[in-house]
Every structure is written in structure tokens, then in C-alpha cells.
Design an enzyme around this catalytic site. Structure first.
Site, short mmCIF file in Angstrom:
data_model
loop_
_atom_site.label_atom_id
_atom_site.label_comp_id
_atom_site.label_asym_id
_atom_site.label_seq_id
_atom_site.Cartn_x
_atom_site.Cartn_y
_atom_site.Cartn_z
N THR A 196 27.48 -85.19 -76.20
CA THR A 196 27.44 -83.81 -75.86
C THR A 196 27.44 -82.68 -76.84
O THR A 196 27.50 -83.17 -78.14
CB THR A 196 29.35 -83.64 -75.38
OG1 THR A 196 29.37 -84.72 -74.49
CG2 THR A 196 29.43 -82.34 -74.87
N VAL B 227 31.50 -88.56 -63.58
CA VAL B 227 31.43 -87.28 -64.01
C VAL B 227 32.56 -87.01 -64.84
O VAL B 227 33.69 -87.71 -64.66
CB VAL B 227 31.62 -86.05 -62.59
CG1 VAL B 227 31.75 -84.82 -63.48
CG2 VAL B 227 30.35 -86.13 -62.02
C1 SD4 Z 1 31.92 -87.19 -71.39
N1 SD4 Z 1 32.68 -85.85 -72.69
O1 SD4 Z 1 30.99 -87.29 -70.43
C2 SD4 Z 1 31.73 -86.40 -72.47
C3 SD4 Z 1 31.15 -87.37 -73.60
C4 SD4 Z 1 31.17 -86.83 -75.02
O2 SD4 Z 1 30.63 -87.34 -77.24
O3 SD4 Z 1 31.48 -85.69 -75.12
N2 SD4 Z 1 30.75 -87.82 -75.87
O4 SD4 Z 1 32.84 -87.68 -71.11
#
Ligand code: SD4
Length: 324
Positions: free
Chosen positions: A186, A215
Site C-alpha cells: 500500500t 476488500v
Molecule cells: C490491505 N492494508 O489490503 C492493505 C495492505 C497493506 O501493506 O497495507 N499492506 O489490507
């Protein structure tokens, strides 16, 4: 990307030692009476450095924070080498790259897309949802159709590298959402422009090898991102399920509303999440926050979370403090 990574490692190590002191300096020197050195941009992970650079370019030219965060995170979305956002993102367990993104401005406007496929810039589609529809969120086929109607091109997002990783993963099909410096999915970014207006953006390909249709927190306003221009903003990264259960970004902003500094607000929100998850040692969640006065904070469950902070002429990576 690896080269970038090496280049920034030294700064990251320096930052790890400097970060707590930077926070202290930041909080102590900035009172409402002080003139504040806006603009400021803060982003998650090392891809945040390039994203900050672009956002800062816009802000220094007098652009607003909404344009800055959209264009900032687009840099990460367009980078096929990184495997956690936009093109090149790791697929779900069925081999599909599905994207989540949301954006929020200083007027409290919000836009979001989720389970979006074959579109390179989900953050821009999220912005169009915000600006051109009566809705906040579009998902899946509807979001895809809307993107095509808005002139976005259909692009195959699964790169050879990510396909290879998926083929390798299928040999064991073990799903272990351990997120850290070398393994995350992310980019989140917050910016304050010269006028003092805050916007935020969050975009991701989600957890690698997740179930098809899954999601996470990143497109959910209040979970992955929240901005209230009276107070500040926050962005989360890490295991989305844990963030969804505790609405971490909204919580951080509410703690700041109650008078806590961004640093303390991040610590309280991660503390709440930890308390609610007895298995918290098995996953990572991290948060960054910025308040109206330009104070910033960050905190994570585990060591290894890096954020990029840009203000004035500096743009540096630092490691956040952590609960364990
Ligand atoms: C998720 N929060 O799809 C995101 C993944 C993430 O570093 O932040 N990974 O859950």
C-alpha cells in the site's frame, strides 16, 4: 527500485535514530502562534519518497493538497517494479490483480473504488467518483465500467514478475499476511498545502494472494484513510482486517480532536487495535498522522515500518516507533 532502496537505507538507519527527536522538535516548536512551514507531505513506506517528491513539486508551485496527493501516489501506482500498488501489484490467489483506493479532501469530500481490475490509476478513478457522481464508493464491474466511461484505458496489470511469484506461491498456497519493509502492499499519503488545507490518498493492490473478492481497509473511508480539516488526517497500512475492525484512521483523527498530538493519537489507536487482537504479534499495522498545525506522528505494532516525510527541502525516510 532495489537501487533506490539501497540509496535510502542509510537515511533510513539515520532516520530510525532521529525520528523520535524529530517528533519532539516538531511538537515543541510548533504552537498555534508560530508561523508554520507548510507545505508538508507524509507517506507510508519507501515508495513514499518518490511520491512525496511529486506531491511537494505541486505544493511548492502553489497547487492544492488534493492534486498533490493524487499525483503523488500515482507515481507509485505507475511503477511496475513495485509489487504492491497499481500495475505490477501481486495478484489474488486466483491470479487477478484487484485494486482498492480512496481519496479525501479538506471539504470532507470522499471518493473510493474497490475490487477494480485492469485500470492503472485507481486513485484517479476514486477522485472521479468523488467529483462526478453522487456516490462515495464504486466497486468491481461498476467501478470498471465507470472508469472506461471516464476515458481510462484497459491495461493488463499482472506483470511477469508478479505472475512468477504467484506461480511459486501456489506450490504451498500458504497465506501468511506478515507485512514489513520487504513485504507490503500500500501507499498512503497526507499533505497540507500552503493554505493549510489537508487531503489524503490511499491506494493498494491489497494483500498478496488474498481470496478473490476480498476488500481490505484501504478503500474504506475511516479505516484506511480519514481527513477532517478542522483537526488533521491519518492513513493506515498493514493487515486490513484488523484496521477494519477498529476503524484506525478515524480513531486517530478523533484522538487528535480530543487534544492529543498526532504521535500520541497514533499510539492510542494502535494500542486499541492491539488490545482487541490477541494475535497482534502475528501481523503488522502502522499508521501515519498529520494535524492542522503541521505536527506529525507515526506508530506501528511491530518494528520495521518506514514512512517518508517531506517539508522544506528535505524528504527523508524514518522508521516509526512500535508497540513491540
Ligand atoms: C490491505 N492494508 O489490503 C492493505 C495492505 C497493506 O501493506 O497495507 N499492506 O489490507
Amino acid at each position: 527500485m532495489r537501487k533506490n532502496r539501497r540509496n535510502f537505507l542509510f537515511k533510513a538507519v539515520l532516520g530510525a535514530f532521529a525520528a523520535p527527536f524529530l517528533n519532539v522538535i516538531s511538537c515543541a516548536s510548533r504552537t498555534p502562534e508560530n508561523s508554520i512551514d507548510f507545505p508538508i507531505v507524509i507517506s507510508t513506506w519507501y515508495a513514499g519518497l518518490n511520491a512525496n517528491k511529486e506531491a511537494m513539486r505541486i505544493l511548492k508551485n502553489g497547487g492544492n493538497s488534493l492534486d498533490a496527493v493524487e499525483k503523488g501516489v500515482k507515481i507509485a501506482e505507475a511503477d511496475a517494479e513495485n509489487q504492491y500498488v497499481g500495475i505490477g501489484g501481486k495478484p489474488d490467489r486466483d491470479g487477478y490483480v484487484t485494486l482498492d483506493a480512496c481519496i479525501m479532501d479538506w471539504n470532507g469530500n470522499a471518493g473510493s473504488v474497490s475490487f477494480l481490475q485492469d485500470i492503472k490509476h485507481p486513485i484517479s478513478v476514486a477522485r472521479r467518483v468523488m467529483e462526478k457522481t453522487p456516490h462515495v464508493m464504486l466497486v468491481g464491474e461498476g467501478a470498471h465500467q465507470f472508469a472506461l466511461e471516464e476515458g481510462f484505458e484497459k491495461v493488463d496489470l499482472l506483470t511477469k514478475k508478479s505472475q512468477k511469484d504467484w506461480t511459486e506461491w501456489k506450490k504451498t498456497s500458504e497465506y501468511k499476511p506478515i507485512i514489513n519493509t520487504e513485504n507490503h502492499d500500500t501507499i498512503g499519503q497526507l499533505a497540507i498545502d500552503k493554505k493549510g488545507n489537508i487531503s489524503g490518498a490511499c491506494t493498494t493492490s491489497g494483500m498478496a494472494f488474498k481470496m478473490h473478492g476480498r476488500v481490505g481497509d484501504s478503500p474504506i473511508i475511516g479505516a484506511g484513510l480519514f481527513v477532517d480539516n478542522e483537526v488533521g488526517g491519518a492513513v493506515a497500512t498493514g493487515l486490513g482486517e484488523a484496521v477494519l475492525r477498529t476503524l484506525t484512521s478515524f480513531l486517530v483523527v478523533e484522538f487528535m480532536r480530543d487534544g492529543h498530538s498526532p504521535q500520541k493519537a497514533c499510539e492510542l489507536a494502535i494500542g486499541r487495535l492491539v488490545k482487541k487482537h490477541s494475535n497482534h504479534k502475528d501481523f503488522q499495522v502502522a499508521i501515519i498522522a498529520l494535524d492542522k498545525k503541521g505536527n506529525y506522528g507515526s506508530f506501528a505494532i511491530q518494528k520495521g515500518f518506514e514512512y517518508a516525510l517531506a517539508h522544506g527541502d528535505s524528504n527523508e525516510l524514518a522508521e516509526a516507533k512500535s508497540a513491540i
